[in-house]
Design a protein around this motif. Structure first.
Motif, short mmCIF file in Angstrom:
data_model
loop_
_atom_site.label_atom_id
_atom_site.label_comp_id
_atom_site.label_asym_id
_atom_site.label_seq_id
_atom_site.Cartn_x
_atom_site.Cartn_y
_atom_site.Cartn_z
N TYR A 1 0.84 -1.20 0.00
CA TYR A 1 0.00 0.00 0.00
C TYR A 1 0.88 1.25 0.00
O TYR A 1 0.62 2.20 -0.74
N SER A 2 1.92 1.22 0.83
CA SER A 2 2.84 2.36 0.88
C SER A 2 3.55 2.55 -0.46
O SER A 2 3.70 3.68 -0.94
N VAL A 3 3.96 1.43 -1.08
CA VAL A 3 4.67 1.50 -2.36
C VAL A 3 3.78 2.05 -3.47
O VAL A 3 4.14 2.99 -4.18
N VAL A 4 2.56 1.47 -3.64
CA VAL A 4 1.70 1.90 -4.74
C VAL A 4 1.19 3.32 -4.52
O VAL A 4 1.02 4.09 -5.48
N ARG A 5 1.00 3.72 -3.26
CA ARG A 5 0.55 5.07 -2.99
C ARG A 5 1.65 6.08 -3.31
O ARG A 5 1.40 7.15 -3.88
N THR A 6 2.89 5.73 -2.96
CA THR A 6 4.03 6.60 -3.26
C THR A 6 4.22 6.72 -4.77
O THR A 6 4.48 7.82 -5.30
N LEU A 7 4.08 5.59 -5.50
CA LEU A 7 4.21 5.63 -6.96
C LEU A 7 3.12 6.49 -7.58
O LEU A 7 3.38 7.26 -8.52
N TYR A 8 1.90 6.38 -7.05
CA TYR A 8 0.80 7.19 -7.58
C TYR A 8 1.06 8.68 -7.35
O TYR A 8 0.90 9.50 -8.28
N LEU A 9 1.48 9.04 -6.15
CA LEU A 9 1.73 10.44 -5.83
C LEU A 9 2.87 11.00 -6.67
O LEU A 9 2.82 12.16 -7.11
N SER A 10 3.91 10.18 -6.91
CA SER A 10 5.05 10.65 -7.70
C SER A 10 4.70 10.82 -9.18
O SER A 10 5.37 11.54 -9.91
N SER A 11 3.63 10.12 -9.63
CA SER A 11 3.23 10.23 -11.04
C SER A 11 2.34 11.45 -11.30
O SER A 11 2.06 11.77 -12.44
N GLN A 12 1.88 12.09 -10.23
CA GLN A 12 1.01 13.25 -10.37
C GLN A 12 1.81 14.48 -10.79
O GLN A 12 2.82 14.81 -10.16
N LYS A 13 1.36 15.16 -11.84
CA LYS A 13 2.02 16.39 -12.28
C LYS A 13 1.80 17.51 -11.27
O LYS A 13 2.69 18.31 -10.98
N VAL A 14 0.58 17.58 -10.77
CA VAL A 14 0.24 18.57 -9.74
C VAL A 14 0.02 17.82 -8.43
O VAL A 14 -0.93 17.05 -8.32
N PRO A 15 0.89 18.01 -7.43
CA PRO A 15 0.74 17.29 -6.16
C PRO A 15 -0.62 17.56 -5.51
O PRO A 15 -1.01 18.70 -5.33
N ALA A 16 -1.33 16.48 -5.21
CA ALA A 16 -2.65 16.59 -4.58
C ALA A 16 -2.96 15.27 -3.90
O ALA A 16 -2.55 14.21 -4.37
N PRO A 17 -3.65 15.31 -2.76
CA PRO A 17 -4.01 14.07 -2.08
C PRO A 17 -4.95 13.22 -2.94
O PRO A 17 -5.79 13.77 -3.66
N PRO A 18 -4.82 11.90 -2.90
CA PRO A 18 -5.69 11.03 -3.70
C PRO A 18 -7.16 11.19 -3.30
O PRO A 18 -7.47 11.42 -2.13
N SER A 19 -8.04 11.05 -4.27
CA SER A 19 -9.47 11.08 -3.98
C SER A 19 -9.87 9.79 -3.26
O SER A 19 -9.08 8.84 -3.18
N THR A 20 -11.09 9.75 -2.74
CA THR A 20 -11.57 8.56 -2.02
C THR A 20 -11.54 7.33 -2.92
O THR A 20 -11.11 6.25 -2.51
N VAL A 21 -11.98 7.51 -4.18
CA VAL A 21 -12.01 6.37 -5.12
C VAL A 21 -10.60 5.86 -5.37
O VAL A 21 -10.35 4.64 -5.37
N VAL A 22 -9.66 6.77 -5.59
CA VAL A 22 -8.27 6.37 -5.84
C VAL A 22 -7.68 5.69 -4.61
O VAL A 22 -7.00 4.67 -4.70
N GLU A 23 -7.95 6.26 -3.43
CA GLU A 23 -7.44 5.70 -2.18
C GLU A 23 -7.93 4.26 -2.00
O GLU A 23 -7.17 3.36 -1.63
N LEU A 24 -9.21 4.03 -2.28
CA LEU A 24 -9.78 2.69 -2.16
C LEU A 24 -9.18 1.75 -3.20
O LEU A 24 -8.95 0.57 -2.93
#
Length: 336
Positions: A100-123
């Protein structure tokens, strides 16, 4: 966000150790409930016309199961298979929190504009992590389920139970029995989280900070809803991973749909909810203790890593000062 700051301060393995530690402590404390709910879920409900078997113990409730298990096997019987169970709990939760930590970090690093994941993305990230964890750890769950449902004269260790599974009709693939149901069951935490947010909006609208009892109430209600919604799959998964009932003459189930059909045919729709009382009780206690312990472990890791970083910084500074001093001494002294 608190989650983001912790992920920045603690590496994935640190978060994984914290989660696994909390899970092991919580599950060890309520393990008798795990034994009881498994026994209740695998037994086939008797009909009034059925003959009473002499070599089979039937349980009518949670307390009845606890009493009979303790009477037959002693108090230690309530902890049958605990070694394998805790290994499974530790490995599953370690894998879940790590991935969970790995995939969440990869997702955040792929974002052009840093923003917290939405509920759907988090789930979705949680579902991916849960699926990966299940694939790697389900053999331990299969062996533990077999150990928990073994009769008094059938007690075997983890290795011998695993060999029994491998030597059965399924061969090595028997260690992954119930994988499909387990993958579907990753929706359980998603339902818990979604129900928690919805109930919070209904019961405490506009309230940003909840009191401890309010958070516990919402957690208990949301976990109960998630358990009720997924209980048929939980029962089916246990049925797949345990020995087939005597009426099937040793023929194992092929899918969780087949297990459900068998249960409905022999016990009615209510059979899909058997063992739900200890399942909910265990879930509520485990979830509360797990998160409480995990939070404390994460704080300890944060303090530890800050201390280690401080030591490293001081060591590097000393090395830099020493190197500068040596360089200064090595320079030729130019005087005029």
């Amino acid at each position: 966000m608190a989650g983001q700051s912790k992920e920045a301060l603690i590496p994935p393995w640190g978060l994984a150790v914290a989660g696994a530690t909390g899970a092991v402590i919580a599950n060890a404390l309520v393990y008798p409930l795990d034994i009881v709910k498994t026994r209740l879920q695998v037994q086939v409900k008797r009909k009034p016309t059925d003959p009473v078997p002499t070599d089979d113990t039937h349980y009518t409730s949670t307390w009845d199961a606890i009493s009979k298990i303790a009477a037959d096997d002693g108090v230690i019987g309530l902890y049958a298979g605990i070694n394998g169970a805790l290994i499974g709990v530790a490995s599953t939760n370690f894998a879940y929190f790590y991935w969970y930590s790995v995939v969440r970090t990869l997702y955040l690093s792929s974002q052009k504009v840093p923003a917290p994941p939405s509920t759907v993305v988090e789930l979705s990230l949680g579902a991916v992590a849960g699926a990966v964890a299940q694939i790697f750890t389900i053999p331990v769950a299969v062996v533990t389920t077999r150990q928990q449902t073994q009769g008094k004269g059938e007690k075997k260790g983890m290795i011998d139970t695993a060999k029994e599974v491998i030597n059965s009709e399924d061969g090595w693939t028997g260690l992954w029995r119930g994988l499909k149901a387990s993958l579907v069951l990753v929706v359980n935490p998603a339902i818990t989280y979604g129900a928690y947010q919805r109930l919070r909006e209904i019961l405490f609208p506009g309230k940003l900070n909840l009191r401890p009892w309010e958070a516990f109430l919402l957690g208990a209600m949301s976990k109960s809803l998630a358990t009720i919604a997924t209980q048929p799959l939980i029962v089916a998964k246990v049925g797949l991973q345990s020995k087939p009932p005597p009426s099937r003459q040793g023929k194992p189930f092929k899918s969780f749909i087949e297990v459900m059909r068998f249960i409905v045919k022999n016990e009615g729709l209510s059979g899909l909810l058997k063992g739900i009382a200890p399942q909910i009780s265990k879930g509520l206690i485990v979830q509360g203790l797990l998160m409480m312990t995990k939070e404390r472990m994460e704080l300890l890791f944060i303090a530890l890593f800050r201390y280690l970083r401080k030591l490293k910084s001081e060591s590097l500074q000393k090395a830099a000062d020493l190197a500068a001093e040596k360089a200064k001494q090595a320079l030729p002294v130019i005087t005029r």
